[in-house]
Design a protein around this motif. Structure first.
Motif, PDB file in Angstrom:
ATOM      1  N   THR A  25       0.844  -1.270  -0.044  1.00  9.28           N
ATOM      2  CA  THR A  25      -0.125  -0.006  -0.008  1.00  9.28           C
ATOM      3  C   THR A  25       0.849   1.304  -0.127  1.00  9.28           C
ATOM      4  O   THR A  25       2.076   1.339   0.360  1.00  9.28           O
ATOM      5  N   PRO A  50      -2.902   7.879  -1.117  1.00  9.01           N
ATOM      6  CA  PRO A  50      -2.912   7.560   0.223  1.00  9.01           C
ATOM      7  C   PRO A  50      -3.624   6.045   0.424  1.00  9.01           C
ATOM      8  O   PRO A  50      -4.812   5.881   0.399  1.00  9.01           O
ATOM      9  N   GLY A  51      -2.577   5.096   1.021  1.00 10.18           N
ATOM     10  CA  GLY A  51      -3.235   3.735   1.176  1.00 10.18           C
ATOM     11  C   GLY A  51      -3.822   2.855   0.278  1.00 10.18           C
ATOM     12  O   GLY A  51      -4.303   1.684   0.433  1.00 10.18           O
ATOM     13  N   LYS A  52      -3.535   3.348  -0.925  1.00  5.91           N
ATOM     14  CA  LYS A  52      -3.952   2.332  -1.874  1.00  5.91           C
ATOM     15  C   LYS A  52      -2.989   1.425  -2.557  1.00  5.91           C
ATOM     16  O   LYS A  52      -1.619   1.632  -2.472  1.00  5.91           O
ATOM     17  N   ARG A  53      -3.494   0.341  -3.189  1.00  4.33           N
ATOM     18  CA  ARG A  53      -2.839  -0.686  -3.715  1.00  4.33           C
ATOM     19  C   ARG A  53      -2.506  -0.578  -5.368  1.00  4.33           C
ATOM     20  O   ARG A  53      -3.695  -0.295  -5.918  1.00  4.33           O
ATOM     21  N   ASP A  91      -0.382  -0.179  10.529  1.00  4.82           N
ATOM     22  CA  ASP A  91      -1.814  -0.132  10.036  1.00  4.82           C
ATOM     23  C   ASP A  91      -2.232  -1.320   9.120  1.00  4.82           C
ATOM     24  O   ASP A  91      -3.032  -1.276   8.303  1.00  4.82           O
ATOM     25  N   TYR A  92      -1.117  -1.609   8.449  1.00  3.19           N
ATOM     26  CA  TYR A  92      -1.040  -2.719   7.131  1.00  3.19           C
ATOM     27  C   TYR A  92      -2.141  -3.731   7.519  1.00  3.19           C
ATOM     28  O   TYR A  92      -1.925  -4.520   8.380  1.00  3.19           O
ATOM     29  N   ASP A 152       2.138   3.940   9.107  1.00  2.00           N
ATOM     30  CA  ASP A 152       1.833   3.074   7.898  1.00  2.00           C
ATOM     31  C   ASP A 152       2.074   1.518   8.170  1.00  2.00           C
ATOM     32  O   ASP A 152       1.411   0.549   7.530  1.00  2.00           O
ATOM     33  N   SER A 181       0.634   6.803   3.824  1.00  2.00           N
ATOM     34  CA  SER A 181      -0.473   7.846   4.008  1.00  2.00           C
ATOM     35  C   SER A 181      -0.157   9.298   3.516  1.00  2.00           C
ATOM     36  O   SER A 181      -0.991  10.138   3.420  1.00  2.00           O
TER      37      SER A 181
END
Length: 571
Positions: free
Chosen positions: A102, A441-444, A254-255, A251, A105
């Protein structure tokens, strides 16, 4: 009452029938031989060792990946991400586990734009912290192990720990990859590990990695939390930030790995299952296979040339949609059901002519043209392995750190990925709208990894396969699934056949293979041909209807196939 002779014979036959049913049931439940096909002999041996100890396919997968982190560091490892398909023999179901990296953030959509607003050069974006996503492989393996593991997590890292401490022999491929024309020795400690005295290590040398042994010991003893929290996470974050990245401690903590529903479709009477988005591989492979199936039904004289032509034209159509519409469905809307629907694919297949190439294909939905830039033609470094355990469970797993040696950043004995470069650098498409594969942010990031498990009519694994190879993965895998399921080719012959790929542009033919003989015929059909080396790394296992299990490792790399004897510890 005394039984008559006829009644007595009926009783005898009934008893024999019951005994036969009981014996058959017992034989069906008896453990069967297992098999591993992986990219390095030591990884294959680790998987076989685990299977013979009574482990399930996921147990073997963990041991294999841990060893690959050590012996094939240019391709995959715990510093990267992965997609895993798991077939559960108890439920006859395929499950999909998403361990894709990911984005941190703090990233913004202009992450890969220069000061003048133009996209960075790809090779400038790779080295350093700006390309590193939060690694996902370990969280994904832990999630799958919690559901399907048979052996304790701790035991599964022991083969890799032993090898890291005692050393392994550098293979010709690893030595060769260290000599490619890329700045691989820019950062410590990678430079000191792979380039002692300023020269790259050579094939045949013994390499130890005590730092990785210590890291894997921590993970073995304390689970994936040891990687995502604590000193290892601190070291990852400090290294990334020291080299221009924005990854934070939060980050890492939170994964989350995600279990998703696989994408499956009937192809040639088999149920072919692949990874859902953000892997573009599952959807695109299924599109190609069904488009081929429809088009081939209209072709009477199915020569090898005709077969290749249909495969390549179907690939054009699949890639046109892939490049236009696909992205992380947690962030963008993707018309998955429409793109895999029978009416849509029937309409698209009608565009395939048996006598003339269509050239560059347009995407199929009624949106303005906004196709992505041409696929990067840079050698990607990824690994695939296939496992069939002695209980009938299966794993098809593709893992990656993206480019050879990833971001070039080494932490505690393993390399960090550069998977953020799989996002589209320019966040806007040709018509100005935001592209579905833009950085957020946070996207794959969108991936081409394409692990496949095909099930027969009895919902048993028929084919377990996948490959490395960047965006070419989709073509590599689709070609072999088509050959095995639609042409009755054996898995070994299918893998050894020359690669043929079309990513909606030039038709790429593997040099110095039997595929080169097709070039004149394809050119006559209108294909623009590029002949090039194409180092796939296909590893597959085929389970035949008669119960025979066959495996194959791609001769283009260093992989092997190992057969596991049924374990006496099996339940």
């Amino acid at each position: 009452m005394t039984a008559t002779p006829l009644t007595a014979w009926r009783l005898i036959l009934l008893c024999c029938s019951l005994l036969l049913v009981a014996a058959t049931t017992q034989a069906d439940e008896r453990p069967q031989p297992g098999m591993v096909a992986a990219a390095h002999p030591l990884a294959t041996a680790a998987g076989v060792e685990v299977l013979e100890a009574g482990g399930a396919a996921i147990d073997a997968a963990i041991a294999i990946q841990a060893v690959l982190t050590l012996v094939e560091p240019q391709s995959s490892g715990i510093g990267g991400g992965a997609f895993l398909l798991y077939y559960d023999n108890a439920t006859d179901e395929v499950q999909a586990y998403d361990g894709r990296e990911t984005a941190p953030s703090a990233v913004e959509t202009d992450h890969f734009l220069t000061e003048d607003g133009t996209p960075m050069d790809f090779l400038d974006a790779v080295p350093g912290g700006q390309s590193v996503g939060v690694p996902g492989t370990l969280r994904m393996l832990e999630l799958a192990h919690e559901e399907h593991g048979r052996l304790p997590w701790k035991t599964l890292f022991q083969p890799a720990i032993r090898l890291a401490e005692t050393g392994f022999e550098v293979t010709p491929r690893l030595a060769e990859m260290l000599r490619i024309d890329l700045p691989l020795d820019a950062f410590e400690p990678m430079a000191g590990y792979f380039f002692p005295d300023g020269e790259p290590v050579s094939a045949g040398m013994t390499l130890t990695n005590p730092a990785l042994a210590e890291t894997l010991t921590e993970i073995a003893n304390h689970g994936a939390d040891a990687f995502y929290e604590g000193p290892i996470a601190d070291a990852i974050v400090a290294t990334v930030q020291a080299h221009g990245g924005e990854l934070t401690r939060e980050d890492m903590a939170d994964y989350r790995a995600v279990e998703r529903a696989p994408v499956c479709r009937s192809i040639a009477g088999e149920s072919v299952c692949g990874m859902p988005l953000p892997s573009s591989g599952g959807m695109t492979v299924l599109q190609i296979l069904r488009l081929m199936e429809i088009a081939s039904a209209e072709t009477e004289d199915m020569t090898r040339l005709a077969w290749a032509h249909l495969l390549l034209e179907a690939s054009r159509l699949g890639f046109a949609d892939r490049n236009e519409y696909l992205g992380d469905t947690d962030f963008v809307d993707v018309p998955v059901a429409t793109l895999l629907s029978e009416p849509y694919l029937t309409e698209r297949a009608a565009l395939i002519s048996p006598t003339q190439s269509m050239g560059k294909a347009a995407p199929g939905l009624n949106d303005p043209d906004s196709a992505m830039s041409e696929a990067k033609r840079i050698n990607h470094s990824t690994s695939h392995f296939s496992v069939l355990d002695t209980h009938g469970n299966a794993v098809s797993m593709t893992s990656s750190i993206e480019m050879p040696f990833g971001s070039r950043l080494m932490v505690d004995g393993f390399l960090l990925n550069n998977q953020l470069t799989d996002f589209r650098f320019d966040p806007r498409a040709a018509n100005g709208r935001l592209h579905p594969n833009r950085v957020q942010p946070g996207k794959r990031p969108l991936s081409s990894m394409s692990p496949v498990i095909a099930l027969d009519a009895d919902n048993q694994p028929r084919l377990i396969i996948g490959s490395p190879g960047g965006t070419r993965i989709i073509g590599y895998v689709a070609q072999r699934v088509a050959d095995v399921l639609m042409q009755d080719s054996g898995v070994e012959a299918a893998i050894e056949a020359g690669n043929m790929v079309n990513r909606n542009g030039r038709t790429e033919i593997e040099a110095d293979t039997d595929a080169e003989a097709l070039v004149p015929g394809l050119e006559a059909l209108g294909h623009e041909i590029e002949v090039d080396s194409m180092t796939s790394g296909l590893h597959g296992i085929e389970h035949l209807p008669n119960g025979v299990i066959r495996g194959a490792a791609d001769p283009r790399r260093e992989g092997t196939v190992g057969r596991a004897r049924p374990s006496s510890r099996a339940e």
